[in-house]
Design an enzyme around this catalytic site. Structure first.
Site, PDB file in Angstrom:
ATOM      1  N   ARG A 164      29.456   4.184  20.509  1.00 37.02           N
ATOM      2  CA  ARG A 164      29.585   4.209  21.982  1.00 37.02           C
ATOM      3  C   ARG A 164      28.607   3.210  22.615  1.00 37.02           C
ATOM      4  O   ARG A 164      27.953   3.510  23.623  1.00 37.02           O
ATOM      5  CB  ARG A 164      29.320   5.601  22.556  1.00 37.02           C
ATOM      6  N   SER A 238      33.027  12.988  28.249  1.00 41.21           N
ATOM      7  CA  SER A 238      31.774  13.437  27.625  1.00 41.21           C
ATOM      8  C   SER A 238      30.596  12.904  28.429  1.00 41.21           C
ATOM      9  O   SER A 238      30.495  11.701  28.645  1.00 41.21           O
ATOM     10  CB  SER A 238      31.652  12.904  26.198  1.00 41.21           C
ATOM     11  N   GLU A 334      26.203   9.341  28.314  1.00 38.95           N
ATOM     12  CA  GLU A 334      27.197   8.358  27.862  1.00 38.95           C
ATOM     13  C   GLU A 334      27.739   7.473  28.988  1.00 38.95           C
ATOM     14  O   GLU A 334      27.776   6.252  28.850  1.00 38.95           O
ATOM     15  CB  GLU A 334      28.343   9.063  27.140  1.00 38.95           C
TER      16      GLU A 334
END
Ligand code: FAD
Ligand code: NAP
Length: 338
Positions: A164, A238, A334
């Protein structure tokens, strides 16, 4: 500056341009469909000494307040398939690209079905789901430097993809507008069935030898069932990455908490589901104002209606503090915070 063709909206509400649904304002907002538009935007920003924030679908951003600059929505369209390669405009909807590839029997994106947002944002955090990442099919991208207007090409190795993560969350953060991405798909299908939930869903459907379309359909079904739909209730997916712990840190954690789940990564670290930590820390269902830790999925912060930026950030601070004090684990957000 020459003739201005673009519409620069002033004092523009971004409520429908971020999936969390935060009702904040940008000093200016405009869309660019091609390189000519983009050069006009850069000139406008240069003349007004405005900071530029490039936005796709707004599904991975969190705002801390109004944005006193120019929000630029990238709207470059087009998908050109050449044998097993595809060149995609940054403004193309990601899931539409997945569907088009499957229709052409080109594989490599099926586990990434139904990820919200636009193709141009996919490299920013090297999107991933169910054991597949963009990195695995990525060839190169075209981008424009926001301060010089220079057109750049970055190859896969230039992008420094990680979990990520990429150069666009580090050294090149907010410095370029990605205009096009090139992917190498494959006409040979290799199913990725590492995630138990995906295997369970295929079993439930009585599918032994899944096609790519079967996998895509199963992923879509799981996601629709498991995740709050941003078009119904605001959220940015998320809210945290899954922490990756060393063997020693995991062993220490297991000492006080023997049943903590983990998955070994290729780098020899241990990925612990952040959702599990948040739930065990008693934060599922916790809220600040209209910001709520989803009761459907503890990794998602939802907007019950009128959440303000500071509600979301105060709730996040509470989650991080609670997980840190209970498990000694630092959570890393995130979505990109502005
Ligand atoms: P935005 O939110 O608009 O932008 C995100 C960042 O990228 C910002 O910093 C922005 O400045 C930058 N950016 C966007 N476009 C460009 C561009 N053209 N040039 C330069 N910078 C740009 N992510 C996953 O990885 N896996 C998942 O499974 C997943 N599931 C999700 C499920 C839900 C319900 C939601 C709401 C989100 C999910 N996400 C997931 C997060 C998100 O969908 C992805 O990160 C997606 O790639 C973001 O695309 P976007 O166009 O909405 O980007
Ligand atoms: P899940 O299946 O309940 O699993 C929890 C976490 O454990 C996952 O996030 C995953 O990490 C990890 N995991 C599970 N099985 C694994 C395996 N076999 N190998 C390695 N790691 C494993 O997760 P979920 O929340 O429902 O999400 C399912 C997938 O969709 C995940 O890949 C997740 O990343 C992705 N997703 C992402 C977002 C987002 O906004 N970024 C939102 C929803 C779903 P990983 O996250 O590293 O895969």
């Amino acid at each position: 500056m020459g003739i201005i063709n673009l519409l620069f909206h002033e004092n523009f509400s971004l409520a429908t341009h971020n999936t969390l649904g935060l009702d904040i304002r940008a000093r200016y907002f405009c869309s660019a469909e091609n390189l000519q538009d983009l050069s006009e935007v850069l000139a406008f920003a240069r003349d007004g000494k405005l900071e530029i924030l490039v936005l796709g679908g707004g599904s991975n951003v969190v705002f801390s307040g109004d944005f006193d600059g120019l929000v630029l929505r990238i709207d470059f369209q087009g998908m050109e398939f050449d044998d097993q390669k595809v060149v995609v405009g940054a403004g193309v909807n990601w899931h539409r690209l997945v569907q088009h590839s499957l229709e052409r029997e080109l594989f490599g994106l099926e586990n990434l079905s139904l990820i919200p947002g636009l193709a141009g944002a996919a490299p920013i955090q090297n999107i991933g789901a169910y054991g597949q990442e963009l990195d695995g099919v990525f060839v190169a991208l075209a981008a424009t430097d926001l301060s010089t207007g220079e057109e750049l090409v970055l190859t896969r190795s230039d992008c420094h993809f990680g979990y990520r993560n990429s150069i666009f969350k580090g050294e090149l953060k907010d410095r370029v507008a990605i205009t096009q991405i090139t992917l190498q798909l494959s006409s040979d299908f290799l199913p990725i069935l590492e995630y138990q939930e995906l295997v369970n869903e295929l079993e439930r459907r009585k599918i032994d030898l899944p096609t790519a379309l079967d996998i895509s359909d199963a992923v879509v079904a799981i996601r629709k069932h498991k995740l709050p739909d941003p078009s119904v209730v605001g959220n940015a997916g998320s809210f945290y990455k899954n922490p990756e712990l060393s063997s020693q840190t995991l062993a220490n954690l297991r000492h006080s908490c023997p049943n903590v789940p983990s998955h070994k990564t290729e780098q020899g670290l241990h990925k612990v589901p952040a959702a599990w930590l948040i739930e065990q820390a008693g934060m599922k269902g916790e809220s600040v104002g209209d910001a709520l830790v989803s009761t459907q999925h503890a990794l998602v912060i939802v907007n019950k209606g009128n959440a303000r930026c500071h509600d979301v950030l105060a709730l996040a601070a509470k989650i991080e503090q609670q997980v840190q004090s209970q498990f000694g684990v630092l959570l890393e957000m995130e979505p990109v915070l502005y």
